[in-house]
Write a protein that holds these residues in place. Structure first.
Motif, PDB file in Angstrom:
ATOM      1  N   TYR A 116       0.823  -1.204   0.000  1.00 47.28           N
ATOM      2  CA  TYR A 116       0.000   0.000   0.000  1.00 47.28           C
ATOM      3  C   TYR A 116       0.863   1.261   0.000  1.00 47.28           C
ATOM      4  O   TYR A 116       2.030   1.240   0.388  1.00 47.28           O
ATOM      5  N   LEU A 117       0.239   2.332  -0.414  1.00 45.10           N
ATOM      6  CA  LEU A 117       0.840   3.650  -0.286  1.00 45.10           C
ATOM      7  C   LEU A 117       0.011   4.457   0.709  1.00 45.10           C
ATOM      8  O   LEU A 117      -1.224   4.406   0.690  1.00 45.10           O
ATOM      9  N   VAL A 118       0.682   5.174   1.583  1.00 41.61           N
ATOM     10  CA  VAL A 118       0.019   6.068   2.526  1.00 41.61           C
ATOM     11  C   VAL A 118       0.230   7.492   2.024  1.00 41.61           C
ATOM     12  O   VAL A 118       1.360   7.975   1.961  1.00 41.61           O
ATOM     13  N   LEU A 119      -0.871   8.147   1.646  1.00 42.47           N
ATOM     14  CA  LEU A 119      -0.799   9.500   1.092  1.00 42.47           C
ATOM     15  C   LEU A 119      -1.329  10.486   2.126  1.00 42.47           C
ATOM     16  O   LEU A 119      -2.507  10.435   2.495  1.00 42.47           O
ATOM     17  N   VAL A 120      -0.461  11.371   2.564  1.00 50.71           N
ATOM     18  CA  VAL A 120      -0.835  12.391   3.539  1.00 50.71           C
ATOM     19  C   VAL A 120      -0.933  13.728   2.810  1.00 50.71           C
ATOM     20  O   VAL A 120       0.049  14.205   2.235  1.00 50.71           O
ATOM     21  N   ALA A 160      -8.086   3.503  -6.680  1.00 49.39           N
ATOM     22  CA  ALA A 160      -7.110   2.757  -5.895  1.00 49.39           C
ATOM     23  C   ALA A 160      -7.303   2.880  -4.393  1.00 49.39           C
ATOM     24  O   ALA A 160      -6.511   2.344  -3.620  1.00 49.39           O
ATOM     25  N   VAL A 161      -8.363   3.566  -3.943  1.00 45.81           N
ATOM     26  CA  VAL A 161      -8.549   3.832  -2.517  1.00 45.81           C
ATOM     27  C   VAL A 161      -8.858   2.546  -1.746  1.00 45.81           C
ATOM     28  O   VAL A 161      -9.710   1.749  -2.149  1.00 45.81           O
ATOM     29  N   VAL A 162      -8.159   2.378  -0.631  1.00 47.52           N
ATOM     30  CA  VAL A 162      -8.405   1.260   0.280  1.00 47.52           C
ATOM     31  C   VAL A 162      -9.147   1.736   1.517  1.00 47.52           C
ATOM     32  O   VAL A 162     -10.161   1.165   1.918  1.00 47.52           O
ATOM     33  N   SER A 163      -8.653   2.798   2.132  1.00 49.97           N
ATOM     34  CA  SER A 163      -9.292   3.336   3.328  1.00 49.97           C
ATOM     35  C   SER A 163      -8.824   4.764   3.565  1.00 49.97           C
ATOM     36  O   SER A 163      -7.867   5.234   2.938  1.00 49.97           O
ATOM     37  N   ALA A 164      -9.504   5.441   4.495  1.00 52.24           N
ATOM     38  CA  ALA A 164      -9.146   6.805   4.893  1.00 52.24           C
ATOM     39  C   ALA A 164      -9.143   6.862   6.415  1.00 52.24           C
ATOM     40  O   ALA A 164     -10.133   7.251   7.027  1.00 52.24           O
ATOM     41  N   PRO A 165      -8.046   6.483   7.051  1.00 48.47           N
ATOM     42  CA  PRO A 165      -8.005   6.376   8.510  1.00 48.47           C
ATOM     43  C   PRO A 165      -7.904   7.701   9.248  1.00 48.47           C
ATOM     44  O   PRO A 165      -8.040   7.748  10.471  1.00 48.47           O
ATOM     45  N   GLU A 167      -8.336  12.311   8.766  1.00 50.49           N
ATOM     46  CA  GLU A 167      -8.851  13.417   7.952  1.00 50.49           C
ATOM     47  C   GLU A 167      -7.916  13.815   6.819  1.00 50.49           C
ATOM     48  O   GLU A 167      -8.342  14.286   5.772  1.00 50.49           O
ATOM     49  N   ASN A 168      -6.629  13.634   7.028  1.00 52.56           N
ATOM     50  CA  ASN A 168      -5.635  14.049   6.036  1.00 52.56           C
ATOM     51  C   ASN A 168      -5.020  12.885   5.268  1.00 52.56           C
ATOM     52  O   ASN A 168      -4.085  13.098   4.492  1.00 52.56           O
ATOM     53  N   VAL A 169      -5.509  11.665   5.463  1.00 58.05           N
ATOM     54  CA  VAL A 169      -4.804  10.487   4.947  1.00 58.05           C
ATOM     55  C   VAL A 169      -5.708   9.599   4.102  1.00 58.05           C
ATOM     56  O   VAL A 169      -6.870   9.354   4.450  1.00 58.05           O
ATOM     57  N   THR A 170      -5.148   9.121   3.002  1.00 59.21           N
ATOM     58  CA  THR A 170      -5.766   8.068   2.195  1.00 59.21           C
ATOM     59  C   THR A 170      -4.753   6.946   2.016  1.00 59.21           C
ATOM     60  O   THR A 170      -3.584   7.210   1.705  1.00 59.21           O
ATOM     61  N   ILE A 171      -5.190   5.731   2.234  1.00 58.26           N
ATOM     62  CA  ILE A 171      -4.355   4.559   1.958  1.00 58.26           C
ATOM     63  C   ILE A 171      -4.838   3.963   0.645  1.00 58.26           C
ATOM     64  O   ILE A 171      -6.035   3.719   0.460  1.00 58.26           O
ATOM     65  N   ALA A 172      -3.900   3.737  -0.268  1.00 54.48           N
ATOM     66  CA  ALA A 172      -4.257   3.267  -1.610  1.00 54.48           C
ATOM     67  C   ALA A 172      -3.431   2.042  -1.985  1.00 54.48           C
ATOM     68  O   ALA A 172      -2.323   1.833  -1.475  1.00 54.48           O
TER      69      ALA A 172
END
Length: 402
Positions: A116-120, A160-165, A167-172
């Motif tokens: 996964y990628l963690v996008l902040v 590609a979104v997996v989750s949004a844990p 407010e500022n983060v998307t895991i893809a």
């Protein structure tokens, strides 16, 4: 600026009926292939959204009620108090187990989390290929706006979104990213070097396969949406023709056709949604990649005020006819301020953006989120430092995924 050659975007001929003075104020080759559903890529031929209807349960908020009430003053007050508490930088690779490398983009910090990628999404504000300022709550607005659009556009393309844990983060999910950005435009406007108005004013009349006639004026609506792809250079975007995309091996012809169709369909859908909420979606950019199963997915951000230009619909026509800039709720007015006070492309040191402009931009981002999603923006808690909160939430999310 090199002129682009005709290609997969059918040439568009425009016959403007008006010619007015505008004021500057702040405020590829044709491929011969078997016929497929991705051929004929002009917006007029994109029929995917022809039968689209607004969701009846979504009642748009009146714009005046959102702008001219105590709600704006309340948000403005919170924004002013948060000017010194922006999320300018993250270092999750030092605080979250399992995160290895960090890639720092203009706005996003991206971390490698294995599969996964963690996008902040930070509060950094970029334009002219550099950072201009930090805007309170911007990262949260962009992240949550994109998540809303990702969910609403699943009927057009997967993402590609997996989750949004957080407010500022998307895991893809990781995917192979196409090195091309798909810019879709509905108006001739803009102030940067790659904007359609800038290149048109310089005399370009054949731009990325779209033939533009003489006589267009700034902020004029095009009769059909056009696609003007760009490719990433070392520090800026470069317009590229479809034949160059194929000949350089950036994409296959089939992939280009599919992504182009999806980009135009996404934009047409975005325009419908914006219109029913009293807004005009003027232009935007999309990025796509390929998943491990070979499917093409939408990535990055969708229809945010960073990637898109929005105008107020009710005042557009009158202001256009009077040669005034449209009322906008994106970052264009901040771009114009920097162009008026420095050379943002060449000056080594830029002036600080005035606090009132920073606050105004923060408000416009929140206003856009609330108007499009028909929901109230939730201010984050200040009890826990932002970086600590993000680290905790990301660590919990990754542990559950693994």
């Amino acid at each position: 600026m090199a002129q682009c050659m005709p290609g997969l975007n059918p040439p568009q001929t425009i016959n403007p009926k008006v010619s007015i003075r505008t004021l500057s104020i702040p405020s590829i080759f044709s491929f011969r292939t078997k016929k497929s559903k991705f051929n004929n890529l002009s917006t007029t031929s994109v029929s995917a959204m022809a039968d689209w209807k607004p969701h009846q349960e979504q009642q748009p908020l009146p714009l005046d009620a959102v702008i001219n009430n105590a709600h704006k003053e309340e948000i403005f007050d919170t924004i002013r108090k948060s000017l010194s508490n922006c999320l300018q930088e993250t270092n999750l690779h030092l605080t979250v187990p399992g995160l290895e490398s960090k890639t720092r983009g203009k706005v996003r910090d991206v971390y490698d989390g294995g599969d996964y990628l963690v996008l902040v999404t930070t509060d950094r504000q970029s334009a002219f290929d550099r950072i201009l300022a930090s805007i309170p709550f911007k990262g949260q607005v962009l992240n949550e706006t994109s998540l809303w659009w990702f969910d609403k556009t699943r009927h057009i393309t997967s993402n590609a979104v997996v989750s949004a844990p957080d407010e500022n983060v998307t895991i893809a999910r990781k995917c192979s990213v196409f090195p091309v950005e798909f810019v879709v435009r509905g108006f001739v406007t803009g102030s940067t070097d790659t904007s359609l108005w800038t290149v048109y004013e310089k005399g370009v009349r054949n731009y990325c396969g779209n033939v533009l006639p003489e006589g267009l004026v700034k902020n004029q609506k095009l009769p059909t949406n056009i696609l003007t792809p760009t490719t990433k250079a070392a520090d800026h975007d470069v317009p590229v023709t479809p034949d160059e995309i194929i000949s350089r091996g950036l994409m296959t012809q089939a992939d280009y056709e599919e992504v182009s169709w999806k980009a135009l369909s996404l934009f047409q859908y975005g325009q419908h949604v914006a219109t029913e909420h009293g807004l005009i979606l003027v232009d935007t950019k999309y990025e796509f990649g390929k998943g491990r199963d070979g499917s093409i997915v939408l990535i990055d951000e969708v229809h945010t005020p960073d990637s898109s230009r929005y105008w107020i619909a009710s005042s557009y026509q009158e202001r256009f006819q009077n040669g005034l800039e449209p009322e906008n709720i994106d970052k264009e007015f901040l771009r114009l301020w920097f162009k008026d006070h420095c050379n943002p492309y060449e000056d080594e040191v830029l002036p600080d953006a005035p606090d009132e402009l920073v606050c105004e931009l923060a408000w416009r981002y929140i206003f856009l989120y609330e108007t499009i999603t028909n929901s109230k923006f939730k201010m984050p808690s200040t009890e826990e430092p932002i970086h600590d909160r993000i680290s905790r939430n990301v660590a919990l999310a990754l542990s559950s995924l693994n």
